[in-house]
Scaffold this active site. Structure first.
Site, mmCIF file in Angstrom:
data_model
loop_
_atom_site.group_PDB
_atom_site.id
_atom_site.type_symbol
_atom_site.label_atom_id
_atom_site.label_comp_id
_atom_site.label_asym_id
_atom_site.label_seq_id
_atom_site.Cartn_x
_atom_site.Cartn_y
_atom_site.Cartn_z
ATOM 1 N N CYS A 257 43.057 41.704 34.920
ATOM 2 C CA CYS A 257 43.540 42.193 36.215
ATOM 3 C C CYS A 257 44.610 41.299 36.842
ATOM 4 O O CYS A 257 45.308 41.730 37.758
ATOM 5 C CB CYS A 257 42.377 42.334 37.186
ATOM 6 S SG CYS A 257 41.065 43.410 36.605
ATOM 7 N N HIS B 51 44.496 50.533 41.547
ATOM 8 C CA HIS B 51 44.492 49.251 40.847
ATOM 9 C C HIS B 51 44.957 49.423 39.397
ATOM 10 O O HIS B 51 44.145 49.394 38.481
ATOM 11 C CB HIS B 51 43.076 48.670 40.913
ATOM 12 C CG HIS B 51 42.871 47.352 40.231
ATOM 13 N ND1 HIS B 51 43.907 46.481 39.944
ATOM 14 C CD2 HIS B 51 41.731 46.754 39.783
ATOM 15 C CE1 HIS B 51 43.412 45.403 39.347
ATOM 16 N NE2 HIS B 51 42.094 45.557 39.241
ATOM 17 N N CYS C 132 40.485 38.748 41.521
ATOM 18 C CA CYS C 132 39.414 38.496 40.556
ATOM 19 C C CYS C 132 39.841 39.042 39.199
ATOM 20 O O CYS C 132 40.691 39.935 39.108
ATOM 21 C CB CYS C 132 38.105 39.132 41.012
ATOM 22 S SG CYS C 132 38.121 40.927 41.132
#
Length: 446
Positions: free
Chosen positions: A91, A384, A414
């Site tokens: 991510c 996202h 995160c």
């Protein structure tokens, strides 16, 4: 790392983030990155061939887009001579690309870099099983009719069960937990309630709607698909959502007893975000006015079963090294993988025992107010696209600081697998103009 030389963000651009809707979207990852890069380069007068390198974050490369950074470089016409490479840190891939570009500039290896991230999650492939791959290999080796008949006899319906690569990618292979299950762990650890998660999700949508309505997303450039349709805003926004609608959704990752739902989780999305970074010499040479400066960055690791707390683990040493308290930061962007995860980070910052045991602090680090956190909404509403979000939050944080005439911000994210990344930024909004050495004008340099 603290950078030995100043690194500036000159400008940036992102596409609208488009929600994946059960079928491949209108844009591949390379299409999205080109769409973000083209207007970014067009509004500056320098020759794109002066860019020293291109670095993009991307998590799942398409079969036709290996080393997507190089493909995008060539499609943008930056030049055959400009090297390009792709980074992958789950991510945080987009933030990693920006951090690597900043380090190269700070150490004198580059002066002008295009960096960011991209993901087309709707194009993540559906795979076949290893059993079918083995069968196909045997079929290819079968030369005689009898060998082919034996191979056919071994074929079973189970061979054709598809493997959903997206779901595999959102599961940690070491712990066996999905990212949503790790969010449930964080929620239980800090007693984050379902109502709190849904309230945070509702706030994310309302803040994004307000930001769109009042023109605070100036970094977003519209997309035009092959059918002539215009995509000019993040389409995962749910203006009509309410606490009642959110409460009606069932837990996805821990049915029956969980609290994490599709409504309080980030959306699966396609999108790209690119930034133009420069050293001070390049800023002066091209007479740039900059958005701000990358001051410092930090990466950290933790138990992958609680990966959502990564922003706390990376931000704590970043603040300590720069002699800052939570209250010294004007705005925060913490990527909203899950509402539970962001709320867990807030709780961890103010938990004395957690800060002592895991963050090397003498006591609680402090109370992070939601008034200065994700002020224009976050990934629960925006979406996202995993390779792009790290770059998006860095870019938007600088815009948010400028809009508030504020100076200092932290962007944090995160990372699946149990990591966290944070960047300390300073806005150009409060800087003093400095005359260039050649006297040809002024640039704003912190």
């Amino acid at each position: 790392m603290q950078f030995p030389q100043a690194v500036y963000v000159v400008d940036g651009c992102r596409t609208p983030f488009l929600k994946a809707r059960g079928r491949p979207g209108p844009f591949t990852a390379a299409d999205l990155a080109v769409a973000a890069g083209r207007p970014l380069l067009a509004r500056h007068g320098f020759d794109p061939g002066e860019i020293d390198e291109v670095i993009l974050g991307n998590v799942v490369a398409g079969a036709d887009e290996a080393n997507i950074a190089r493909i995008v470089t060539l499609r943008l016409g930056i030049g055959d001579h400009v090297p390009a490479w792709t980074v992958h840190r789950n991510c945080a891939s987009g933030m990693q690309a920006v951090d690597t570009a900043a380090a190269d500039i700070a150490m004198g290896r580059a002066s002008l870099v295009l960096a960011g991230g991209v993901e087309s999650m709707s194009h993540i492939p559906i795979l076949w099983s290893r059993a079918l791959a083995g069968w196909l290999g045997g079929w290819a080796r079968a030369r005689t009719l009898s060998a082919k008949l034996r191979a056919l006899a071994a074929l079973r319906p189970a061979h054709f069960k598809p493997v959903i690569a997206l779901l595999r990618g959102l599961r940690d292979p070491v712990t066996g937990l999905s990212m949503g299950q790790t969010a449930e762990n964080v929620a239980r650890r800090f007693a984050v309630t379902r109502d709190a998660m849904d309230e945070f999700a509702l706030q994310s949508h309302r803040r994004l709607a307000d930001a769109i309505d009042h023109g605070r997303l100036g970094e977003v450039h519209p997309l035009f698909d092959a059918g002539g349709e215009v995509h000019d805003a993040d389409d995962g926004l749910r203006r009509d959502t309410t606490m009642e609608k959110l409460a009606a959704l069932k837990p996805v990752f821990d049915p029956g007893v969980g609290s994490v739902t599709a409504g309080n989780s980030a959306q699966v999305t396609d999108g790209a975000a690119l930034l133009l970074l420069a050293g001070e010499a390049a800023v002066r040479r091209h007479n740039f006015t900059v958005l701000g400066r990358i001051v410092d960055s930090e990466w950290a690791a933790l138990d992958p079963a609680h990966m959502g707390l990564g922003p706390v683990h990376s931000s704590a040493p970043l603040l300590r090294r720069n002699k800052l308290r939570l209250g010294d930061v004007d705005c925060w962007e913490i990527n909203e993988a899950f509402a539970a995860q962001v709320l867990g980070c807030i709780a961890a910052f103010r938990d004395r025992d957690y800060c002592r045991a895991h963050l090397g602090a003498d006591g609680a680090i402090g109370d992070l107010s939601t008034d200065i956190l994700n002020v224009d909404g976050g990934s629960v509403a925006i979406g996202h696209p995993v390779g792009a979000s790290g770059a998006r939050i860095v870019l938007h944080l600088l815009h948010a600081l400028a809009g508030r005439n504020a100076r200092r911000g932290v962007a944090a994210i995160c990372i699946g697998g149990g990591q966290g990344g944070s960047m300390l930024l300073e806005s150009n909004a409060t800087a003093t103009p400095v005359t260039t050495a050649g006297g040809s004008g002024s640039v704003t340099v912190n």
